[in-house]
Write an enzyme that holds these catalytic residues in place. Structure first.
Site, PDB file in Angstrom:
ATOM      1  N   ASP A 132       0.871  -1.165   0.000  1.00 57.10           N
ATOM      2  CA  ASP A 132       0.000   0.000   0.000  1.00 57.10           C
ATOM      3  C   ASP A 132       0.914   1.222   0.000  1.00 57.10           C
ATOM      4  OD1 ASP A 132      -2.085   1.762   0.002  1.00 57.10           O
ATOM      5  OD2 ASP A 132      -3.216   0.750   1.579  1.00 57.10           O
TER       6      ASP A 132
HETATM    7  C1  BGC Z   1      -5.022   3.205  -0.200  1.00 57.08           C
HETATM    8  C2  BGC Z   1      -5.018   2.151  -1.285  1.00 57.08           C
HETATM    9  C3  BGC Z   1      -4.804   2.816  -2.622  1.00 57.08           C
HETATM   10  C4  BGC Z   1      -3.506   3.588  -2.585  1.00 57.08           C
HETATM   11  C5  BGC Z   1      -3.144   4.266  -3.878  1.00 57.08           C
HETATM   12  C6  BGC Z   1      -3.846   4.155  -0.281  1.00 57.08           C
HETATM   13  O1  BGC Z   1      -4.082   5.285   0.493  1.00 57.08           O
HETATM   14  O2  BGC Z   1      -5.064   2.580   1.056  1.00 57.08           O
HETATM   15  O3  BGC Z   1      -6.213   1.412  -1.268  1.00 57.08           O
HETATM   16  O4  BGC Z   1      -4.831   1.876  -3.642  1.00 57.08           O
HETATM   17  O5  BGC Z   1      -3.611   4.584  -1.584  1.00 57.08           O
HETATM   18  O6  BGC Z   1      -3.907   5.391  -4.089  1.00 57.08           O
END
Ligand code: BGC
Length: 753
Positions: free
Chosen positions: A244
């Site tokens: 993540d």
């Molecule tokens: C989220 C993810 C997301 C990623 C990219 C993070 O803040 O938890 O689900 O895919 O950002 O934007």
């Protein structure tokens, strides 16, 4: 391709990967295992290895960002199809629609030039207040599995990788970057992992995103138990693990587990843990180069699968976005995602078969105005529909966190109704409740600030600014309430469209309580005083308390259902579509009824212990005999279905097949979801009262009768035995319940195993 040819192909790919690896320098390899842009890694042009381009997320392909900034590019070429959210999709209980939804998303992602789409979100809805519940599917692992697997396959048909998230036990937003999740082994295996395991083993997902939180004291991004032992060794996963954004916290620890690509939200790309520090660690002998090779191998394997590399590359699908076909599929899913929660007889003012819904053409037809003298028709009086509530007008696509998208359009409930009714009905709108403006929120991009502990600053409630704000809110609220009541008084039909929005259903923050915000309860009661037949439509991504629900005669639930929400809703309200959605989660009457409220283990910082064990969602309410507002699997139709003649058609070592007959006994064509729950009667460990193990959605014409078969694999009768470290089936008696909701399973069959 037969399995021999497939094996040969896989071996060829592995040797090509090996060949590439032998030519890559350490710097080039490290360039591939970390973000070199906010949504991509590094290419190796010399060897024809392109960069891997990712994008969010479940509701559509996100807008375009420059490689190094969170200020969107802001051009007009990134408007996309707005897909129903994962919660809406789950409410259809229709795996075929999940496949179609995946296809739409995959084709759009490819059309936008993406390689990996960061979806679906399949974390368990452990508590109704989790801010990201709208992005997730269900409280039940069986429903998640049945929906996630075809969704992933649908995405990947388009030569785009699904990225199933967030692995694992990421069930709250509070302290999400660091909270330590403590969960016992049986619970982990029975509740929190089956969706991911199915995504890997049945869905064949090419990629997976690790979660931000810790699991048993160790960050998920460097968690050997999750990433190596379970994911790779037990499940045999050979795809890619992507972190993540900002979930990596170390170089050596992360390098040594199966986490292949570090992504983050900052643009100091060379300083990422798996960037220059990794090169130094390899040079200093702290990390073996073989560990880096393994990551690159996983990435390259995915790139071959996506036809980004190798001889199939010229045949990679090109994708397409914003197609009429996509919009048609979105509409189809939206229709089936709407859940009819209540539909009681009206007080005599119309409604078919005595029920308030659907609104009939007759009830909406203009009333003739007759001449007093001789009864001649002088003209007509249009019927007046009052749509009351901010969600009647509000568009949701652009919010929620990383799930935000630039929707090509979004049909609001008000627009949907107006389009459906035309000029012979007067549709009026009143905002009904007041939403205070958010001062200063646009100054900082939330994602840029997302690594900081508190995404939203809380102001001192006693400050002058806050007091003034409270007064402003009270004053505006009163004015809007009065306006709404005045409109309701003169309307023939009142439709209240309320619920939540992405200020509540959002990434980075959990809700503080389960109540409706903005004074909507007061408005609901006031409308019921004026118009007891008020039709309630709740648009939201997670359950809310509805203290007025006993008084409400008609209640419709609508998760964020995509760009066609308003059309689908109008069709349901007007009876052009028969609702067939079922709740993918329990709606407790009050938040205090939840197990997490009682054990105090939700929304804490530092660490969270899943003390309720396997008793999540209906497994808890049924165990304690707590009556929820609306149970898991529940949803009404405009027609009636009868189920009978349940029998065991076949029982062998691998599976049990049940058969029953389902009849549409009403006057309207419609779909019913036949649900099968299993009770283990003789077990050495405590089991839930019953658990969903199979379901099937069937469409029937009025009077039509059809045999429906449900197959329960052996796994459906098992539990996780912590001593044996595996799922086991204990011999004994099992009851199989069949019905159309978790609280309405009138048929039962018994088997001995
Ligand atoms: C989220 C993810 C997301 C990623 C990219 C993070 O803040 O938890 O689900 O895919 O950002 O934007």
């Amino acid at each position: 391709m037969d399995s021999k040819a497939e094996k040969q192909k896989a071996m060829n790919v592995e040797s090509q990967i090996q060949e590439l690896l032998s030519q890559l320098t350490l710097e080039e390899k490290v360039g591939m295992v970390h973000g070199k842009g906010l949504f991509c890694n590094g290419a190796v042009e010399r060897l024809g290895i392109p960069r891997l381009v990712t994008s969010d997320g479940p509701m559509g392909v996100r807008m375009e960002f420059p490689d190094d900034s969170w200020i969107p590019v802001g051009k007009s070429d990134d408007y996309v199809t707005y897909n129903p959210s994962n919660s809406a999709l789950a409410a259809t209980w229709n795996p075929e629609l999940a496949r179609e939804s995946g296809r739409v998303l995959g084709e759009e992602a490819r059309g936008r030039g993406k390689d990996v789409i960061l979806a679906p979100g399949i974390n368990i809805k452990r508590d109704p207040l989790c801010g990201r519940n709208f992005e997730y599917m269900s409280e039940d692992p069986c429903l998640i599995r049945e929906m996630a697997v075809p969704f992933i396959q649908g995405v990947q048909e388009n030569d785009v990788a699904a990225c199933v998230k967030h692995f694992a036990v990421n069930n709250q937003e509070t302290d999400r970057m660091a909270v330590d999740t403590l969960v016992d082994e049986r619970t982990l295996r029975e509740i929190y992992l089956p969706g991911f395991q199915a995504a890997v083993q049945e869905g064949g997902t090419y990629s997976l995103m690790n979660a931000y939180n810790k699991f048993r004291g160790i960050y998920c991004s460097e968690n050997k138990e999750l990433l190596d032992d379970i994911l790779r060794d037990e499940w045999g996963y050979d795809g890619t693990v992507i972190s993540d954004w900002g979930a990596v916290h170390s170089t050596k620890e992360t390098a040594e587990v199966s986490m292949d690509l570090e992504m983050s939200v900052t643009n100091d790309f060379d300083d990422y843990f798996l960037a220059d520090p990794l090169i130094r660690a390899v040079r200093d002998g702290e990390v073996s180069e073989a560990a880096v090779d393994e990551k690159v191998r996983n990435l390259l394997r995915m790139m071959f699968r996506l036809k980004m590399l190798g001889e199939e590359a010229p045949h990679r699908k090109q994708g397409a976005y914003d197609t009429p076909e996509h919009r048609r599929k979105v509409l189809e899913t939206a229709r089936e995602s709407i859940v009819l929660l209540k539909n009681e007889p009206s007080d005599g003012k119309g409604g078919q078969g005595g029920r308030l819904l659907p609104l009939t053409e007759a009830a909406l037809a203009p009333a003739p105005v007759l001449a007093e003298s001789d009864g001649r028709i002088l003209s007509v009086r249009k019927k007046k529909i009052a749509v009351i509530g901010h969600n009647g007008e509000h568009q949701h696509a652009g919010g929620g966190g990383s799930a935000e998208i630039k929707a090509l359009y979004e049909v609001s409930p008000l627009l949907g109704l107006k389009k459906a009714l035309g000029g012979n009905v007067e549709v009026c709108y009143a905002q009904g409740y007041y939403i205070p403006g958010k001062k200063g929120v646009n100054e900082v991009n939330w994602q840029e600030a997302s690594l900081e502990r508190q995404v939203m600053e809380q102001e001192d409630p006693d400050s002058e600014g806050q007091r003034a704000l409270r007064e402003e809110i009270a004053c505006n609220r009163r004015a809007l309430l009065e306006e709404a009541c005045a409109l309701a008084k003169e309307a023939d039909t009142v439709i209240f469209v309320g619920g939540l929005n992405h200020d509540y259903d959002t990434e980075g923050r959990d809700r503080g309580d389960m109540r409706l915000p903005y004074g909507q309860d007061e408005l609901a009661e006031a409308l019921l005083d004026i118009a007891p037949d008020t039709i309630f439509v709740m648009v939201a991504g997670s359950p809310v308390e509805m203290p007025w629900r006993q008084r409400a005669r008609a209640l419709v639930w609508c998760y964020y259902s995509g760009m066609e929400t308003g059309d689908a809703l109008a069709e349901v309200l007007l009876g052009r579509v028969n609702p067939s959605g079922k709740l993918p989660e329990t709606f407790p009457a009050v938040y205090q009824d939840t197990v997490t409220y009682k054990n105090g283990q939700f929304g804490l910082e530092g660490s969270i212990e899943y003390r309720e064990g396997i008793f999540v969602g209906y497994r808890y309410y049924e165990k304690e005999g707590i009556k929820p507002a609306f149970p898991f699997g529940y949803g009404l139709s405009y027609t009636n279905f009868a189920m009978d003649r349940l029998g065991v058609k076949e029982q062998n070592k691998e599976e049990v097949v049940l058969a029953l007959e389902v009849t549409n006994t009403g006057l309207m064509a419609g779909s019913e979801v036949v649900q099968c729950y299993v009770t283990d009667c003789d077990c050495s460990v405590e089991r839930p009262v019953k658990e969903l193990k199979a379901f099937r959605k069937v469409f029937l014409q009025p009077g039509e009768r059809r045999e429906v078969c449900l197959t329960l694999p052996r796994q459906a009768f098992s539990f996780y035995d912590t001593a044996k470290k595996s799922f086991v089936v204990e011999p004994g008696r099992f009851v199989l319940w069949v019905g159309n909701a978790s609280d309405n399973c009138k048929l039962q069959a018994e088997i001995m195993i």
